[in-house]
Each structure stands twice: as structure tokens, then as C-alpha cells.
Design a protein around this motif. Structure first.
Motif, PDB file in Angstrom:
ATOM      1  N   THR A   1      10.096   0.939   0.513  1.00 54.03           N
ATOM      2  CA  THR A   1      10.284   2.008  -0.469  1.00 54.03           C
ATOM      3  C   THR A   1      11.711   2.541  -0.349  1.00 54.03           C
ATOM      4  O   THR A   1      12.294   2.538   0.737  1.00 54.03           O
ATOM      5  CB  THR A   1       9.314   3.184  -0.265  1.00 54.03           C
ATOM      6  OG1 THR A   1       9.724   3.887   0.900  1.00 54.03           O
ATOM      7  CG2 THR A   1       7.889   2.727  -0.104  1.00 54.03           C
ATOM      8  N   PRO A   2      12.270   3.021  -1.463  1.00 55.44           N
ATOM      9  CA  PRO A   2      13.637   3.538  -1.395  1.00 55.44           C
ATOM     10  C   PRO A   2      13.704   4.982  -0.876  1.00 55.44           C
ATOM     11  O   PRO A   2      14.744   5.615  -0.947  1.00 55.44           O
ATOM     12  CB  PRO A   2      14.093   3.470  -2.860  1.00 55.44           C
ATOM     13  CG  PRO A   2      12.848   3.561  -3.665  1.00 55.44           C
ATOM     14  CD  PRO A   2      11.722   3.027  -2.838  1.00 55.44           C
ATOM     15  N   THR A   3      12.581   5.486  -0.314  1.00 57.45           N
ATOM     16  CA  THR A   3      12.517   6.904   0.075  1.00 57.45           C
ATOM     17  C   THR A   3      13.687   7.350   0.957  1.00 57.45           C
ATOM     18  O   THR A   3      14.348   8.334   0.663  1.00 57.45           O
ATOM     19  CB  THR A   3      11.189   7.184   0.815  1.00 57.45           C
ATOM     20  OG1 THR A   3      10.133   6.652   0.028  1.00 57.45           O
ATOM     21  CG2 THR A   3      10.979   8.667   1.029  1.00 57.45           C
ATOM     22  N   LEU A   4      13.940   6.619   2.027  1.00 58.01           N
ATOM     23  CA  LEU A   4      15.018   7.014   2.938  1.00 58.01           C
ATOM     24  C   LEU A   4      16.360   7.050   2.198  1.00 58.01           C
ATOM     25  O   LEU A   4      17.149   7.980   2.348  1.00 58.01           O
ATOM     26  CB  LEU A   4      15.097   6.044   4.124  1.00 58.01           C
ATOM     27  CG  LEU A   4      16.279   6.248   5.068  1.00 58.01           C
ATOM     28  CD1 LEU A   4      16.190   7.592   5.769  1.00 58.01           C
ATOM     29  CD2 LEU A   4      16.351   5.135   6.113  1.00 58.01           C
ATOM     30  N   PHE A   5      16.589   6.031   1.386  1.00 57.94           N
ATOM     31  CA  PHE A   5      17.853   5.931   0.657  1.00 57.94           C
ATOM     32  C   PHE A   5      18.011   7.117  -0.296  1.00 57.94           C
ATOM     33  O   PHE A   5      19.077   7.718  -0.399  1.00 57.94           O
ATOM     34  CB  PHE A   5      17.908   4.614  -0.128  1.00 57.94           C
ATOM     35  CG  PHE A   5      17.983   3.402   0.772  1.00 57.94           C
ATOM     36  CD1 PHE A   5      16.872   2.970   1.472  1.00 57.94           C
ATOM     37  CD2 PHE A   5      19.175   2.717   0.915  1.00 57.94           C
ATOM     38  CE1 PHE A   5      16.943   1.868   2.304  1.00 57.94           C
ATOM     39  CE2 PHE A   5      19.261   1.605   1.742  1.00 57.94           C
ATOM     40  CZ  PHE A   5      18.140   1.185   2.438  1.00 57.94           C
TER      41      PHE A   5
ATOM     42  N   VAL B   1       0.846  -1.193   0.000  1.00 54.46           N
ATOM     43  CA  VAL B   1       0.000   0.000   0.000  1.00 54.46           C
ATOM     44  C   VAL B   1       0.884   1.247   0.000  1.00 54.46           C
ATOM     45  O   VAL B   1       1.804   1.344   0.801  1.00 54.46           O
ATOM     46  CB  VAL B   1      -0.910  -0.020   1.249  1.00 54.46           C
ATOM     47  CG1 VAL B   1      -1.542   1.333   1.479  1.00 54.46           C
ATOM     48  CG2 VAL B   1      -1.971  -1.090   1.094  1.00 54.46           C
ATOM     49  N   GLU B   2       0.625   2.162  -0.918  1.00 56.49           N
ATOM     50  CA  GLU B   2       1.424   3.389  -0.953  1.00 56.49           C
ATOM     51  C   GLU B   2       0.757   4.534  -0.211  1.00 56.49           C
ATOM     52  O   GLU B   2       1.386   5.525   0.119  1.00 56.49           O
ATOM     53  CB  GLU B   2       1.707   3.785  -2.407  1.00 56.49           C
ATOM     54  CG  GLU B   2       2.783   2.905  -2.999  1.00 56.49           C
ATOM     55  CD  GLU B   2       2.930   3.040  -4.483  1.00 56.49           C
ATOM     56  OE1 GLU B   2       2.327   3.970  -5.049  1.00 56.49           O
ATOM     57  OE2 GLU B   2       3.635   2.205  -5.078  1.00 56.49           O
TER      58      GLU B   2
ATOM     59  N   ASP C   1       8.708  15.156  16.187  1.00 58.18           N
ATOM     60  CA  ASP C   1       8.156  14.330  15.120  1.00 58.18           C
ATOM     61  C   ASP C   1       6.961  15.026  14.507  1.00 58.18           C
ATOM     62  O   ASP C   1       6.628  16.144  14.863  1.00 58.18           O
ATOM     63  CB  ASP C   1       7.813  12.944  15.675  1.00 58.18           C
ATOM     64  CG  ASP C   1       9.078  12.139  15.884  1.00 58.18           C
ATOM     65  OD1 ASP C   1       9.854  12.068  14.917  1.00 58.18           O
ATOM     66  OD2 ASP C   1       9.304  11.633  16.985  1.00 58.18           O
ATOM     67  N   LYS C   2       6.372  14.315  13.580  1.00 51.33           N
ATOM     68  CA  LYS C   2       5.205  14.775  12.823  1.00 51.33           C
ATOM     69  C   LYS C   2       4.351  15.883  13.447  1.00 51.33           C
ATOM     70  O   LYS C   2       3.994  16.839  12.808  1.00 51.33           O
ATOM     71  CB  LYS C   2       4.284  13.568  12.613  1.00 51.33           C
ATOM     72  CG  LYS C   2       4.229  13.122  11.192  1.00 51.33           C
ATOM     73  CD  LYS C   2       3.248  11.971  11.113  1.00 51.33           C
ATOM     74  CE  LYS C   2       3.329  11.307   9.777  1.00 51.33           C
ATOM     75  NZ  LYS C   2       2.466  10.153   9.705  1.00 51.33           N
ATOM     76  N   CYS C   3       3.988  15.728  14.717  1.00 48.89           N
ATOM     77  CA  CYS C   3       2.932  16.584  15.253  1.00 48.89           C
ATOM     78  C   CYS C   3       3.487  17.917  15.738  1.00 48.89           C
ATOM     79  O   CYS C   3       4.656  18.074  16.066  1.00 48.89           O
ATOM     80  CB  CYS C   3       2.186  15.818  16.331  1.00 48.89           C
ATOM     81  SG  CYS C   3       2.209  16.494  17.948  1.00 48.89           S
ATOM     82  N   ALA C   4       2.618  18.936  15.748  1.00 45.24           N
ATOM     83  CA  ALA C   4       3.056  20.299  16.004  1.00 45.24           C
ATOM     84  C   ALA C   4       2.847  20.713  17.455  1.00 45.24           C
ATOM     85  O   ALA C   4       2.896  21.892  17.776  1.00 45.24           O
ATOM     86  CB  ALA C   4       2.336  21.247  15.064  1.00 45.24           C
TER      87      ALA C   4
ATOM     88  N   ILE D   1       5.526   3.921   4.838  1.00 44.01           N
ATOM     89  CA  ILE D   1       5.430   4.481   3.494  1.00 44.01           C
ATOM     90  C   ILE D   1       6.158   5.829   3.429  1.00 44.01           C
ATOM     91  O   ILE D   1       6.144   6.497   2.421  1.00 44.01           O
ATOM     92  CB  ILE D   1       3.957   4.644   3.035  1.00 44.01           C
ATOM     93  CG1 ILE D   1       3.158   5.422   4.089  1.00 44.01           C
ATOM     94  CG2 ILE D   1       3.318   3.295   2.778  1.00 44.01           C
ATOM     95  CD1 ILE D   1       1.742   5.731   3.659  1.00 44.01           C
ATOM     96  N   TRP D   2       6.778   6.242   4.529  1.00 50.69           N
ATOM     97  CA  TRP D   2       7.573   7.464   4.580  1.00 50.69           C
ATOM     98  C   TRP D   2       6.763   8.672   4.100  1.00 50.69           C
ATOM     99  O   TRP D   2       7.200   9.418   3.225  1.00 50.69           O
ATOM    100  CB  TRP D   2       8.854   7.311   3.752  1.00 50.69           C
ATOM    101  CG  TRP D   2       9.774   6.297   4.334  1.00 50.69           C
ATOM    102  CD1 TRP D   2       9.795   4.960   4.066  1.00 50.69           C
ATOM    103  CD2 TRP D   2      10.797   6.514   5.321  1.00 50.69           C
ATOM    104  NE1 TRP D   2      10.760   4.339   4.819  1.00 50.69           N
ATOM    105  CE2 TRP D   2      11.394   5.250   5.581  1.00 50.69           C
ATOM    106  CE3 TRP D   2      11.276   7.637   5.998  1.00 50.69           C
ATOM    107  CZ2 TRP D   2      12.431   5.099   6.499  1.00 50.69           C
ATOM    108  CZ3 TRP D   2      12.309   7.475   6.900  1.00 50.69           C
ATOM    109  CH2 TRP D   2      12.869   6.222   7.145  1.00 50.69           C
ATOM    110  N   SER D   3       5.582   8.873   4.679  1.00 50.33           N
ATOM    111  CA  SER D   3       4.760   9.988   4.215  1.00 50.33           C
ATOM    112  C   SER D   3       5.246  11.327   4.773  1.00 50.33           C
ATOM    113  O   SER D   3       4.944  12.368   4.211  1.00 50.33           O
ATOM    114  CB  SER D   3       3.294   9.752   4.572  1.00 50.33           C
ATOM    115  OG  SER D   3       3.153   9.709   5.973  1.00 50.33           O
ATOM    116  N   ASN D   4       6.004  11.304   5.873  1.00 51.69           N
ATOM    117  CA  ASN D   4       6.481  12.583   6.428  1.00 51.69           C
ATOM    118  C   ASN D   4       7.855  12.945   5.863  1.00 51.69           C
ATOM    119  O   ASN D   4       8.782  13.301   6.587  1.00 51.69           O
ATOM    120  CB  ASN D   4       6.511  12.542   7.962  1.00 51.69           C
ATOM    121  CG  ASN D   4       7.281  11.365   8.501  1.00 51.69           C
ATOM    122  OD1 ASN D   4       7.442  10.353   7.813  1.00 51.69           O
ATOM    123  ND2 ASN D   4       7.786  11.479   9.698  1.00 51.69           N
TER     124      ASN D   4
END
Lengths: 358, 270
Positions: free
Chosen positions: A221-225, A38-39, B131-134, A333-336
Motif C-alpha cells: 500500500t502507498p500509505t507510508l509514502f 487483504v486490506e 509502538d501500538k500498545c499502551a 496494511i499500515w493499520s496504525n
């Protein structure tokens, strides 16, 4: 049994680096690593609380969204509690034709091996019955050889990363490792071979980038890399259960193939689900020396107890050795991405500066 | 004021809430500007840079900089930037240039809190970030001021009148809002609730700072450095004075970026 299934090799999902793919291969089936496809999360919050492991959340949602409907069976393991719960949920909601549950001991000694062997024997018997095959000692030996060969090739790639300049981008090796778990073994063989035969650069490329090691659990996912590589640093190595740790250690076949396989899996470099943080840190320190590492990015999937508890030991351990370490949490999914990017960039700037003054 | 050799170096810090710019010549700060952020980070960058340029005769626009470094979360969107550097490095360098004896920074911005420990040379020794939250950021304090029907400045002074501190225990901004509303409905003194809010933000900064190590002298940067109630709460929590800076602490990121720009321009011409 469905007619189509008798033509194509049957596909068995496995989950966690402690599940021996050898048994699946020896049953004439194709192992498929179950890792969550899931992305973007859509429906999982209707089923699971937001503070449960994001790897489990992802795999479960992939199942709910019918992305694993082509599997004939899934082997779960009690590597962590989340995986055990996933087995229950999967059996209820997804209903793959067969689901197995493998007990994995925590003691790495003769008792552990004998217990794990008995569990693997149960699994073998169930597979023989459900798939009407005979998993002979000979087929297990063959499967062991096949897996060893693949391990050897992947380890050769990792071994080359000791060089400077770096022969392969970390993101490239990570993608290869993900495919190795996901795609049919015979399709992957030429793939790995072609990377191995790719010419290794001889000229240093630009200024020497800091050499980083990724540890913990990094997801698929390769996001971090890519974030690291776009911040002018190299990922030299990832000693995760998708990387070096997954391939290290060969099956040394003895008289009892099941027991030989059990031994290999229990004694491979352990992830944080096993006791022995001190040994893990010693191993990390050795890798840092061997691969001339300048800094470690320790990544934990949110709410992974094992990884995140251990970060409280690893961080001071590395700092005491004057090695920069960055702990980041990810949601698989490294969304942040943007917040992580700021951290990675500052970390690379910090590591570069340390190299200069060293 | 025209520069001695006509060369100007700029730093542009695009934060989540404000845009900041600092322009240097070979010796000193010649102009600076702070504006509220536009929706589009590129627009913010253009606006704040041209506002700073207006203050200098002979500098027509952003094209005239000898070197421009972008920083802040919108650093990749700064037009004409020659380079971009993370705001963590920039804050460290900015503060170091103002007072080299400062070892620890807490940067409290619109959506981030960062604890930074500085090396002798002004580079980062260690850092930690929320982290993420403000929770515990400027955004949180803005939300709180709205519950009190006050502007941010009046709210930042409210806790100074408090005799007691009513603890606000919720970590999450949304839950904290509920908690504060129920305290207000019980007619507890607003100043004491405000003191509780400031103490909770101070506690969050303290937790981050502990990870990087708290060494005197310590200073506060970012937009929240202008919040008097928060500074008092931080001094209390840290049991340490907050070192004042000779330049507006909100400009430290942009100043660090401008210094970086001057260094980088120097290494090119040499």
C-alpha cells in the motif's frame, strides 16, 4: 486441462524477488507477483499465531479468501522460513493446481550459482512437464531480453529521481512498481512508457522538501509514502525488493541461459535474507550520496526477522554519518496510521531543521 | 490581563485523555487550561480554548488569536488552527523555553510514551516512541488504579509508602492486570505491588530513553508527570534527578505550540 486455460495465457504466481520471472515467461505463462491483497484481516487469527510475519499472514489470508483462485501454479522459495511454511500451508489449504518450491542458496559465489542453476533447471523441467511446453534456450534468452528491457525502463525512472526538484512522487513510482509485478507484462509496457514520457517539472515546486529514502520492507500500500508526502517531505527512492533492488542488475546472457539467469538473481543487490550486512550498508551510503538524501525511513514488517534484526545495525550506521533515520514497524496494511503519522511528522520536522542548520 | 499590543498566540494540545491550551502575548503566558478529553477531538479543542479565553479580558473567542497552532493526536481536528505541528517538536520547544539547559525529555501521556533528545536551539535531535500498545502509559496506570479501587491521585502516592518492590513482569497491560490481581489475592502489600507497577512503567520509559540517549538535565512532561510514585521510580531507574519546570509540565506541548504560533505569526508580518 480446462479449456479456458488453453486460450488465456496461464498465470503463475511467484513470491519473492529471488524467483526468476524469466522462467515463467519462457514457459509462455504470465507471472503474477503474490503479495497479499487483504486490506483488513478477518480470519487469519484462526489459523496463525499473532506473532508470525504479517506479509505471510496477508498472503495466506488472501489465498483463504479465494483471491488467488485464478492462478494455475505458484512458485514458492525458501527466501525465509515464513515463505517455506507458507508453501506447506498453501499446498494444504489453497490447493492451486500446482505449487513449486525453489531453493535459493545464501552463498554468492560459483558454488551458489551452480547450485541455484540446478534448482532452476528442476523448476524448468517441472514446468515443461506440467504445462506441456518446451522451455528452449531460445525462449529463455527472449525472456531475459524482455525482462532486461523492463528493468531498464524502471531503472531509468529511478535514475531521474537524482534530480531536484523531484520528477516523480515516490508514491507514484511505488504504485507503478506494484502494478508492474501484478499486471500482465504487455499491459504494463505502455503504462511504464507513459510515465517515462510524462513531462518532468522544470520549476521548483514551493520550498525544497527534505529528500527521504525508504528502506527495509514497505508492503504494497502507498500509505507510508503518502504519510511522508503529506508531511511535506519527498520520497526520492525506495531500495526495497519492490523498488530499486528488484530492478537493478541485468541478465547477461552467456552460453547457458539458466546459469546466466541464476547469476543475475544471486548477484543483484541483496535483501537482508542474504549474509553481508556490511556491503548492504555501504550500498545504502552510496545511494544516499548519489540521490542527495536527507534522511532514511527504515520500515520493517512486523516479525520479519531479517529486516528487524538488521535495523539494529543500520540505525547506528546512519546516525554515525549524522543522517537522520526513523525505524518504523508496520503490519503490512499500515493499520496504525495515526501513531506512524506522529512519528513521520516529527521526523520530517527534525530533518528540515537539520537541513536549515547544515 | 490585556496584552500590550492586543495580539495573542495560542497553542492547543489535544491528547487522548486531556485537552490543553496555552495563550501567550508578546512576553509571557497569559492564560492556560486543561480539561478532560471529550469523545470528539474538535469539541475538546473548542472547549479548552474557550476556557482559556475566559481568563483574558477583551478576548472573545478563538477567532481573535493572531495565530493558533494545534498539536497532539487530535491536531488535525483543532478548529481555526493556522497550522499544526507534531507534539514531539512542541514538547521539545516548550521545555526548552522553560529551561534551555534541559537536554532530555520523557513525555508520558495517556496512550504514548516518548523519549526526546533536544538540540541547543530547542529542536528535536532524536526521538523514540512506543509502538501500538499502551503499556507503560497513563492508560495503563488508570487501569491499575481501578484494581486498587483508588482514584489516580491516591494510587500515585501509594507506592511511596512501600518498603520493598514486588516486581510486575508482564509487559502487556492485560496480562499485567491478571498478574496484579493474583498478587493482591495472595495478600501481598498493595503499596509494594504499586511500587512494582511504577517500576515497570519507569523501565519502559528507560528503554525508550536509551534509544535517544540520556543526557542531563532530564525532565518529565505529560499528564503522568503528576504521578509522584512514578517520578520516584523513574529517578531510581535513571539514577538521575528529574529537573523541575517552572510551568505545569502537562502544558509543555501546548506551550511549545503557542511559541511556534508566535514565531510563525512573526515571520508572516515581517
Amino acid at each position: 486441462m480446462n479449456e479456458q486455460l488453453t486460450i488465456a495465457p496461464r498465470r503463475i504466481g511467484w513470491f519473492c524477488s529471488y524467483v526468476p520471472e524469466e522462467i515463467i515467461l519462457a514457459a509462455g505463462c504470465e507471472p503474477v507477483r503474490l503479495e497479499g491483497r487483504v486490506e483488513r484481516f478477518q480470519e487469519i487469527d484462526s489459523y496463525l499465531h499473532a506473532n508470525l510475519c504479517f506479509t505471510i499472514r496477508n498472503i495466506f489470508e488472501s489465498g483463504l479468501r479465494k483471491q488467488y483462485d485464478d492462478l494455475d501454479a505458484v512458485i514458492f522459495a525458501n527466501s525465509c522460513d515464513g515463505m517455506r511454511r507458507l508453501y506447506e500451508l498453501w499446498s494444504h489449504y489453497i490447493q492451486t493446481p500446482a505449487a513449486y518450491f525453489l531453493e535459493i542458496p545464501k552463498n554468492r559465489d560459483e558454488n551458489g550459482i551452480s547450485f541455484f542453476s540446478s534448482q532452476l533447471l528442476n523448476l524448468k523441467n517441472q514446468l515443461e512437464e506440467d504445462f506441456a511446453v518446451s522451455i528452449t534456450a531460445e525462449r529463455l534468452v527472449q525472456a531475459g531480453l524482455q525482462m532486461n528491457e523492463r528493468r531498464g525502463k524502471m531503472l531509468e525512472l529511478f535514475e531521474r529521481q537524482k534530480a531536484s526538484p523531484l520528477p516523480y512522487k515516490g508514491s507514484e513510482l511505488h504504485t507503478l512498481a506494484i502494478q508492474e509485478g501484478r499486471l500482465p507484462k504487455r499491459d504494463m509496457y505502455p503504462e511504464i512508457q507513459s510515465v517515462l514520457e510524462k513531462p518532468v517539472p522544470v520549476q521548483p515546486v514551493g520550498k525544497a522538501a527534505p529528500r527521504l529514502l525508504v528502506s527495509g520492507n514497505e508492503g504494497t500500500t502507498p500509505t507510508l509514502f503518502r504519510l511522508i508526502e503529506n508531511s511535506n517531505a519527498d520520497v526520492v527512492l525506495f531500495d526495497t525488493c519492490r523498488g530499486l533492488n528488484h530492478y537493478t542488475g541485468m541478465v547477461s546472457m552467456g552460453n547457458d541461459p539458466i546459469q546466466s539467469i541464476a547469476r543475475r538473481y544471486l548477484f543483484k543487490p541483496a535483501c537482508a535474507r542474504m549474509p553481508g550486512s556490511a556491503q548492504r550498508m555501504e550500498r545504502l551510503a552510496a545511494l544516499i550520496d548519489e540521490y542527495a538524501i536527507d534522511g532514511v525511513v527504515y520500515s520493517g514488517v512486523q516479525f520479519c526477522d531479517y529486516t528487524l534484526f538488521e535495523s539494529a545495525l543500520i540505525e547506528p550506521f546512519l546516525k554515525a554519518r549524522s543522517l537522520p533515520v526513523l525505524v518504523v514497524e508496520n503490519d503490512y496494511i499500515w493499520s496504525n496510521t495515526e501513531q506512524i503519522r506522529t512519528r513521520i511528522e516529527a521526523f520530517v520536522e527534525m530533518t528540515q531543521n537539520k537541513r536549515r542548520t547544515a | 490581563m490585556p496584552s500590550s499590543n492586543g495580539r495573542y498566540y495560542a497553542g492547543c494540545d489535544i491528547g487522548s485523555t486531556t485537552g490543553k491550551a496555552v495563550i501567550l502575548d508578546e512576553n509571557r503566558i497569559v492564560a492556560s487550561a486543561i480539561i478532560p478529553a471529550e469523545i470528539d477531538p474538535e469539541q475538546t479543542a473548542r472547549k479548552v480554548l474557550s476556557k482559556a479565553c475566559e481568563k483574558i479580558n477583551g478576548l472573545n473567542g478563538t477567532n481573535d488569536f493572531a495565530y493558533l497552532v494545534g498539536t497532539g493526536y487530535g491536531r488535525n481536528e483543532v478548529p481555526f488552527a493556522n497550522d499544526n505541528v507534531s507534539e514531539i517538536s512542541c514538547h521539545a520547544l516548550g521545555v526548552h523555553s522553560c529551561d534551555p539547559s534541559i537536554k532530555t525529555i520523557v513525555d508520558i501521556g495517556g496512550q504514548d510514551v516518548k523519549g526526546i533528545s533536544i538540540n541547543e536551539d530547542g529542536s528535536i535531535l532524536e526521538f523514540a516512541m512506543n509502538d501500538k500498545c499502551a503499556a507503560g502509559t497513563g492508560r495503563f496506570l488508570e487501569m491499575m488504579s481501578k484494581i486498587f479501587r483508588m482514584d489516580l491521585e491516591a494510587f500515585s502516592n501509594l507506592s511511596l509508602e512501600a518498603r520493598n518492590v514486588i516486581p510486575v513482569t508482564s509487559q502487556c497491560s492485560v496480562f499485567a492486570e491478571t498478574e496484579v490481581i493474583s498478587l493482591l489475592s495472595k495478600r501481598r502489600p498493595p503499596s509494594e505491588i504499586a511500587a512494582g507497577i511504577q517500576a515497570s512503567v519507569a523501565k519502559r520509559s528507560y528503554t525508550l530513553l536509551k534509544r535517544v540517549g540520556i543526557r542531563p538535565k532530564l525532565t518529565v512532561t505529560g499528564g503522568c508527570s503528576k504521578n509522584k510514585g512514578l517520578l520516584v521510580a523513574l529517578q531510581k531507574r535513571l539514577r538521575m534527578d528529574i529537573a523541575p519546570l517552572p510551568v505545569d509540565p502537562q502544558l509543555m506541548g501546548a506551550l511549545g505550540a503557542a511559541i511556534m504560533a508566535r514565531k510563525k505569526a512573526g515571520s508572516i508580518t515581517q
